[in-house]
Design a protein around this motif. Structure first.
Motif, PDB file in Angstrom:
ATOM      1  N   PHE A  22       5.088  -1.066   9.348  1.00  0.00           N
ATOM      2  CA  PHE A  22       6.335  -1.242   8.615  1.00  0.00           C
ATOM      3  C   PHE A  22       7.238  -2.240   9.329  1.00  0.00           C
ATOM      4  O   PHE A  22       7.833  -3.117   8.706  1.00  0.00           O
ATOM      5  CB  PHE A  22       7.043   0.111   8.453  1.00  0.00           C
ATOM      6  CG  PHE A  22       8.097   0.117   7.395  1.00  0.00           C
ATOM      7  CD1 PHE A  22       7.756   0.253   6.061  1.00  0.00           C
ATOM      8  CD2 PHE A  22       9.432  -0.005   7.723  1.00  0.00           C
ATOM      9  CE1 PHE A  22       8.731   0.257   5.067  1.00  0.00           C
ATOM     10  CE2 PHE A  22      10.412  -0.001   6.749  1.00  0.00           C
ATOM     11  CZ  PHE A  22      10.060   0.127   5.416  1.00  0.00           C
ATOM     12  N   TYR A  23       7.329  -2.108  10.666  1.00  0.00           N
ATOM     13  CA  TYR A  23       8.179  -3.000  11.449  1.00  0.00           C
ATOM     14  C   TYR A  23       7.612  -4.414  11.550  1.00  0.00           C
ATOM     15  O   TYR A  23       8.376  -5.376  11.616  1.00  0.00           O
ATOM     16  CB  TYR A  23       8.402  -2.436  12.854  1.00  0.00           C
ATOM     17  CG  TYR A  23       9.634  -1.576  12.952  1.00  0.00           C
ATOM     18  CD1 TYR A  23      10.881  -2.135  13.194  1.00  0.00           C
ATOM     19  CD2 TYR A  23       9.562  -0.203  12.791  1.00  0.00           C
ATOM     20  CE1 TYR A  23      12.022  -1.353  13.272  1.00  0.00           C
ATOM     21  CE2 TYR A  23      10.687   0.590  12.873  1.00  0.00           C
ATOM     22  CZ  TYR A  23      11.912   0.009  13.114  1.00  0.00           C
ATOM     23  OH  TYR A  23      13.038   0.787  13.181  1.00  0.00           O
ATOM     24  N   SER A  24       6.297  -4.579  11.572  1.00  0.00           N
ATOM     25  CA  SER A  24       5.731  -5.909  11.783  1.00  0.00           C
ATOM     26  C   SER A  24       5.313  -6.626  10.502  1.00  0.00           C
ATOM     27  O   SER A  24       5.275  -7.855  10.479  1.00  0.00           O
ATOM     28  CB  SER A  24       4.534  -5.839  12.734  1.00  0.00           C
ATOM     29  OG  SER A  24       3.501  -5.065  12.171  1.00  0.00           O
ATOM     30  N   ASN A  25       5.015  -5.901   9.446  1.00  0.00           N
ATOM     31  CA  ASN A  25       4.532  -6.548   8.223  1.00  0.00           C
ATOM     32  C   ASN A  25       5.494  -6.483   7.054  1.00  0.00           C
ATOM     33  O   ASN A  25       5.448  -7.342   6.180  1.00  0.00           O
ATOM     34  CB  ASN A  25       3.204  -5.931   7.778  1.00  0.00           C
ATOM     35  CG  ASN A  25       2.084  -6.247   8.737  1.00  0.00           C
ATOM     36  OD1 ASN A  25       2.318  -6.622   9.881  1.00  0.00           O
ATOM     37  ND2 ASN A  25       0.867  -6.105   8.283  1.00  0.00           N
ATOM     38  N   ILE A  26       6.335  -5.473   7.008  1.00  0.00           N
ATOM     39  CA  ILE A  26       7.219  -5.321   5.847  1.00  0.00           C
ATOM     40  C   ILE A  26       8.648  -5.762   6.157  1.00  0.00           C
ATOM     41  O   ILE A  26       9.205  -6.612   5.462  1.00  0.00           O
ATOM     42  CB  ILE A  26       7.182  -3.869   5.325  1.00  0.00           C
ATOM     43  CG1 ILE A  26       5.781  -3.584   4.776  1.00  0.00           C
ATOM     44  CG2 ILE A  26       8.249  -3.641   4.256  1.00  0.00           C
ATOM     45  CD1 ILE A  26       5.567  -2.193   4.279  1.00  0.00           C
TER      46      ILE A  26
END
Length: 132
Positions: A22-26
């Protein structure tokens, strides 16, 4: 007497993986690095408390299901439809009820801004391991 089953280490790993995803892709598609750093400081998605994310088997399954559903809804770009907005809100509410800090609303993810993606984000994972 009530018997409660504890969450497994595999579930904890899955939750950690989903939070990192969630933190790195979204988030980099919708927020700047500065905003994401603030989210980390505020401990959104309990990123600083990996060990205390869920106590029971049921809670761990609920967290995993909610995070996967929210990720899917955001990535499928279907949040313009009301039924998916309700699904997003329901899963966000479940996460918050379980003590898993999720302060985002579906409005945050309606329009991709790609701010961090264009400027080069420190939160986005590298496409490969080679330094060129």
């Amino acid at each position: 007497m009530k018997i409660v089953y504890a969450s497994t280490p595999e579930q904890a790993k899955k939750i950690n993986h989903l939070v990192e995803y969630f933190y790195s892709n979204i988030l980099p598609k919708y927020f700047t690095d500065k905003q994401i750093n603030e989210f980390i400081k505020m401990n959104f998605l309990n990123i600083n408390d990996f060990d205390n994310q869920s106590d029971t088997l049921k809670e761990a399954y609920q967290i995993i299901a909610c995070l996967e559903t929210i990720c899917f809804l955001i990535e499928s770009e279907s949040l313009e439809k009301e039924k998916y907005q309700k699904m997003f809100n329901k899963n966000a509410q479940i996460l918050n009820n379980l003590g898993f800090s999720f302060p985002f609303s579906y409005e945050n993810f309606l329009e991709t801004k790609n701010v961090s993606m264009e400027l080069g984000s420190i939160h986005v994972k590298a496409a490969n391991h080679w330094l060129i």
